[in-house]
Design a protein around this motif. Structure first.
Motif, PDB file in Angstrom:
ATOM      1  N   UNK A   1       0.830  -1.210   0.000  1.00  0.00           N
ATOM      2  CA  UNK A   1       0.000   0.000   0.000  1.00  0.00           C
ATOM      3  C   UNK A   1       0.862   1.257   0.000  1.00  0.00           C
ATOM      4  N   UNK A   2       1.937   1.251   0.764  1.00  0.00           N
ATOM      5  CA  UNK A   2       2.804   2.426   0.830  1.00  0.00           C
ATOM      6  C   UNK A   2       3.511   2.664  -0.503  1.00  0.00           C
ATOM      7  N   UNK A   3       3.912   1.590  -1.175  1.00  0.00           N
ATOM      8  CA  UNK A   3       4.620   1.738  -2.451  1.00  0.00           C
ATOM      9  C   UNK A   3       3.742   2.418  -3.499  1.00  0.00           C
ATOM     10  N   UNK A   4       2.481   1.987  -3.620  1.00  0.00           N
ATOM     11  CA  UNK A   4       1.624   2.567  -4.658  1.00  0.00           C
ATOM     12  C   UNK A   4       1.123   3.952  -4.266  1.00  0.00           C
ATOM     13  N   UNK A   5       1.172   4.274  -2.993  1.00  0.00           N
ATOM     14  CA  UNK A   5       0.735   5.586  -2.535  1.00  0.00           C
ATOM     15  C   UNK A   5       1.563   6.695  -3.174  1.00  0.00           C
ATOM     16  N   UNK A   6       2.815   6.412  -3.515  1.00  0.00           N
ATOM     17  CA  UNK A   6       3.702   7.430  -4.066  1.00  0.00           C
ATOM     18  C   UNK A   6       3.971   7.223  -5.552  1.00  0.00           C
ATOM     19  N   UNK A   7       3.977   5.986  -6.008  1.00  0.00           N
ATOM     20  CA  UNK A   7       4.346   5.733  -7.398  1.00  0.00           C
ATOM     21  C   UNK A   7       3.274   6.159  -8.393  1.00  0.00           C
ATOM     22  N   UNK A   8       2.027   6.260  -7.968  1.00  0.00           N
ATOM     23  CA  UNK A   8       0.941   6.598  -8.890  1.00  0.00           C
ATOM     24  C   UNK A   8       0.879   8.087  -9.203  1.00  0.00           C
ATOM     25  N   UNK A   9       1.542   8.927  -8.411  1.00  0.00           N
ATOM     26  CA  UNK A   9       1.362  10.381  -8.515  1.00  0.00           C
ATOM     27  C   UNK A   9       1.784  10.956  -9.871  1.00  0.00           C
ATOM     28  N   UNK A  10       2.959  10.622 -10.433  1.00  0.00           N
ATOM     29  CA  UNK A  10       3.308  11.207 -11.741  1.00  0.00           C
ATOM     30  C   UNK A  10       2.278  10.897 -12.815  1.00  0.00           C
ATOM     31  N   UNK A  11       1.767   9.682 -12.823  1.00  0.00           N
ATOM     32  CA  UNK A  11       0.770   9.299 -13.818  1.00  0.00           C
ATOM     33  C   UNK A  11      -0.528  10.078 -13.615  1.00  0.00           C
ATOM     34  N   UNK A  12      -0.928  10.241 -12.350  1.00  0.00           N
ATOM     35  CA  UNK A  12      -2.173  10.927 -12.055  1.00  0.00           C
ATOM     36  C   UNK A  12      -2.134  12.415 -12.369  1.00  0.00           C
ATOM     37  N   UNK A  13      -0.954  13.024 -12.245  1.00  0.00           N
ATOM     38  CA  UNK A  13      -0.824  14.467 -12.489  1.00  0.00           C
ATOM     39  C   UNK A  13      -0.196  14.758 -13.852  1.00  0.00           C
ATOM     40  N   UNK A  14      -0.068  13.757 -14.693  1.00  0.00           N
ATOM     41  CA  UNK A  14       0.666  13.921 -15.955  1.00  0.00           C
ATOM     42  C   UNK A  14       0.046  14.984 -16.852  1.00  0.00           C
ATOM     43  N   UNK A  15      -1.283  15.001 -16.938  1.00  0.00           N
ATOM     44  CA  UNK A  15      -1.929  15.939 -17.857  1.00  0.00           C
ATOM     45  C   UNK A  15      -1.629  17.390 -17.458  1.00  0.00           C
ATOM     46  N   UNK A  16      -1.849  17.701 -16.184  1.00  0.00           N
ATOM     47  CA  UNK A  16      -1.582  19.066 -15.722  1.00  0.00           C
ATOM     48  C   UNK A  16      -0.093  19.391 -15.787  1.00  0.00           C
ATOM     49  N   UNK A  17       0.743  18.432 -15.402  1.00  0.00           N
ATOM     50  CA  UNK A  17       2.186  18.644 -15.412  1.00  0.00           C
ATOM     51  C   UNK A  17       2.659  18.977 -16.826  1.00  0.00           C
ATOM     52  N   UNK A  18       2.186  18.191 -17.799  1.00  0.00           N
ATOM     53  CA  UNK A  18       2.631  18.383 -19.180  1.00  0.00           C
ATOM     54  C   UNK A  18       2.182  19.734 -19.722  1.00  0.00           C
ATOM     55  N   UNK A  19       0.975  20.151 -19.394  1.00  0.00           N
ATOM     56  CA  UNK A  19       0.462  21.414 -19.933  1.00  0.00           C
ATOM     57  C   UNK A  19       1.089  22.635 -19.267  1.00  0.00           C
ATOM     58  N   UNK A  20       1.520  22.504 -18.030  1.00  0.00           N
ATOM     59  CA  UNK A  20       2.100  23.642 -17.325  1.00  0.00           C
ATOM     60  C   UNK A  20       3.618  23.705 -17.428  1.00  0.00           C
ATOM     61  N   UNK A  21       4.257  22.564 -17.704  1.00  0.00           N
ATOM     62  CA  UNK A  21       5.725  22.517 -17.688  1.00  0.00           C
ATOM     63  C   UNK A  21       6.267  21.770 -18.905  1.00  0.00           C
ATOM     64  N   UNK A  22       5.637  21.925 -20.047  1.00  0.00           N
ATOM     65  CA  UNK A  22       6.053  21.163 -21.227  1.00  0.00           C
ATOM     66  C   UNK A  22       7.329  21.704 -21.855  1.00  0.00           C
ATOM     67  N   UNK A  23       7.732  22.912 -21.503  1.00  0.00           N
ATOM     68  CA  UNK A  23       8.892  23.546 -22.131  1.00  0.00           C
ATOM     69  C   UNK A  23       8.692  23.608 -23.644  1.00  0.00           C
ATOM     70  N   UNK A  24       9.590  23.012 -24.387  1.00  0.00           N
ATOM     71  CA  UNK A  24       9.502  23.083 -25.844  1.00  0.00           C
ATOM     72  C   UNK A  24       8.760  21.900 -26.451  1.00  0.00           C
ATOM     73  N   UNK A  25       8.349  20.985 -25.632  1.00  0.00           N
ATOM     74  CA  UNK A  25       7.643  19.819 -26.142  1.00  0.00           C
ATOM     75  C   UNK A  25       6.167  20.125 -26.339  1.00  0.00           C
ATOM     76  N   UNK A  26       5.547  19.374 -27.240  1.00  0.00           N
ATOM     77  CA  UNK A  26       4.099  19.413 -27.367  1.00  0.00           C
ATOM     78  C   UNK A  26       3.476  18.860 -26.089  1.00  0.00           C
ATOM     79  N   UNK A  27       2.447  19.531 -25.583  1.00  0.00           N
ATOM     80  CA  UNK A  27       1.852  19.131 -24.301  1.00  0.00           C
ATOM     81  C   UNK A  27       1.305  17.704 -24.355  1.00  0.00           C
ATOM     82  N   UNK A  28       0.670  17.343 -25.477  1.00  0.00           N
ATOM     83  CA  UNK A  28       0.138  15.984 -25.597  1.00  0.00           C
ATOM     84  C   UNK A  28       1.235  14.938 -25.579  1.00  0.00           C
TER      85      UNK A  28
END
Length: 450
Positions: free
Chosen positions: A237-264
């Motif tokens: 339970x503790x392992x998945x509590x932290x490992x899922x976060x990048x995937x869950x926030x990927x959409x917002x992260x990509x759109x706010x911090x995409x730099x020169x990459x396409x957000x999608x």
């Protein structure tokens, strides 16, 4: 008299040895078919509902409804699997889903009816998956169990990618065709399990049955009142509590911090990184290391999983974020199959399906809660800060969890105790003469086909 037991395996298990077991091949193939079919259906139903209603909310509801059975009754539904032959449960669940997918594919079906039918179809997931989880350690010896579980979990990650891509491609032309494809996948799975898996008596005999709610509660009690089982559950339970976060926030992260990459593209890269890392980690740890070495690495990998995400504090570009997520996924893949292998061996035969229901439901709730909480935090603070601080807290927590995790001798003693008989709770008594999974040769089924 020649002993039926196989000599202990000195080195790590190999892919050939695992797939040499015919029953495992059947279970693995059926699992891949049903998973791909499920993801095809999710893509198709989501698109079908959107086309009918032009509502994003209803389209999302069609996707989310598939998670409801686990949240509202996963352990209870999984407990049903203990009362019947695992093969029978899996076949009946597959045929049940075939019928419902055919109904959903009927042109002109109303959206409320589609949502109800999808919900009914997903009610078959907990007992079917619990049966597969309980059956696998009866098929594979303990030396090959971790690699077998790694292959199934890694295959599930790959099936998700293939299923979504295939579902989106087919559904774009014909959502009904995608649903028919899913029905065919379940039908094929039912045939493979029926003719490829040996029948076994129910794990729980009629004389050990009580009330279904009580049997479910017994599963919770066994897990959280048994030190070794509780320690494994907390680790997972503790392992998945932290490992899922990048995937869950990927959409917002990509759109706010995409730099020169396409957000999608940035979002896809971040979301795909963790599953790819998981696949690699599961195969490497499961294949290259001996069972003793795998268990010894649980503690360092537990700390590495959140530690890999701490550099997110520096607000790296999406490519680096993806690499961090992949390292985290690699570490988690070294934790989950090994922990699962130890967990199922430390359970009495009559509790394996119930315990799977408890763990699967816990994983669903914890992952959802982690994404929800970090999402709310990201409304007020920068996403890199949220992920970095969340992961730093995770390092502290996992260090504590790793330090308190039982040593190999304690775990081995719990496994031996589980193989010797019941633990005193209702339904724990294995079938008469059942030697326990660790005494079964890898190529010799425990029961003949009836």
């Amino acid at each position: 008299m020649v002993s039926d037991e196989q000599p202990p395996q000195e080195g790590p298990a190999t892919f050939r040895e695992v797939f040499a077991q015919g029953e495992y091949r059947a279970v693995f193939t059926a699992a891949m078919l049903t998973w791909i079919g499920d993801y095809v259906a999710k893509a198709a139903v989501t698109l079908l509902v959107y086309r009918e209603t032009e509502s994003v909310a209803l389209s999302a509801a069609a996707f989310a409804v598939s998670f409801l059975p686990w949240l509202i009754g996963g352990p209870l539904l999984a407990a049903v699997a203990e009362r019947h032959s695992y093969r029978q449960v899996m076949v009946v669940c597959d045929l049940f889903r075939v019928a419902l997918m055919l109904l959903i594919a009927i042109p002109g079906m109303s959206v409320p009816a589609i949502l109800v039918l999808i919900f009914l179809a997903t009610l078959a997931h907990p007992p079917s998956q619990a049966s597969r989880s309980a059956l696998t350690p009866l098929i594979l010896s303990k030396e090959r169990l971790v690699l077998g579980l790694s292959l199934i979990t890694s295959g599930g990650q790959a099936a998700q990618v293939v299923g979504y891509l295939l579902g989106a491609a087919v559904a774009a032309f014909s959502p009904s065709g995608a649903l028919l494809l899913n029905a065919c996948a379940f039908a094929a799975s039912a045939l493979i399990i029926r003719f490829g898996v040996n029948d076994r008596p129910p794990a729980m005999t009629s004389k050990h049955r009580s009330h279904l709610l009580r049997e479910t509660a017994d599963g919770f009690n066994l897990i959280f009142r048994t030190p070794v089982l509780r320690a494994i559950a907390v680790l997972v339970f503790s392992a998945v509590l932290f490992s899922i976060v990048p995937e869950g926030l990927a959409a917002a992260w990509a759109n706010e911090h995409a730099d020169r990459m396409n957000a999608g593209a940035a979002q896809a890269l971040i979301m795909a990184a963790s599953p790819v890392g998981f696949i690699l980690g599961g195969l490497v740890v499961g294949r290259a290391l001996t069972p003793a070495r795998q268990q010894a690495l649980l503690r360092p990998l537990a700390v590495l999983a959140p530690l890999a995400l701490v550099p997110a504090l520096l607000d790296p570009p999406p490519v680096v974020v993806a690499l961090l997520a992949a390292v985290c996924g690699f570490a988690v893949a070294g934790i989950l199959p090994v922990s699962n292998g130890l967990f199922v061996q430390a359970l009495p035969n009559g509790f394996r399906a119930r315990a799977f229901g408890v763990m699967a439901t816990g994983l669903q709730v914890i992952q959802g809660a982690a994404v929800l909480v970090t999402g709310l935090l990201a409304e007020r603070f920068p996403i890199p800060v949220v992920v970095g601080v969340w992961s730093t807290v995770g390092v502290v927590l996992m260090a504590f969890v790793a330090r308190s995790f039982p040593d190999q001798q304690t775990v081995a003693a719990a496994i031996d105790a589980a193989g010797q008989g019941p633990t005193g709770a209702a339904g724990a008594q294995p079938p008469s003469g059942d030697p326990g999974p660790e005494r079964v040769g890898p190529d010799r089924p425990r029961h003949a086909v009836t």
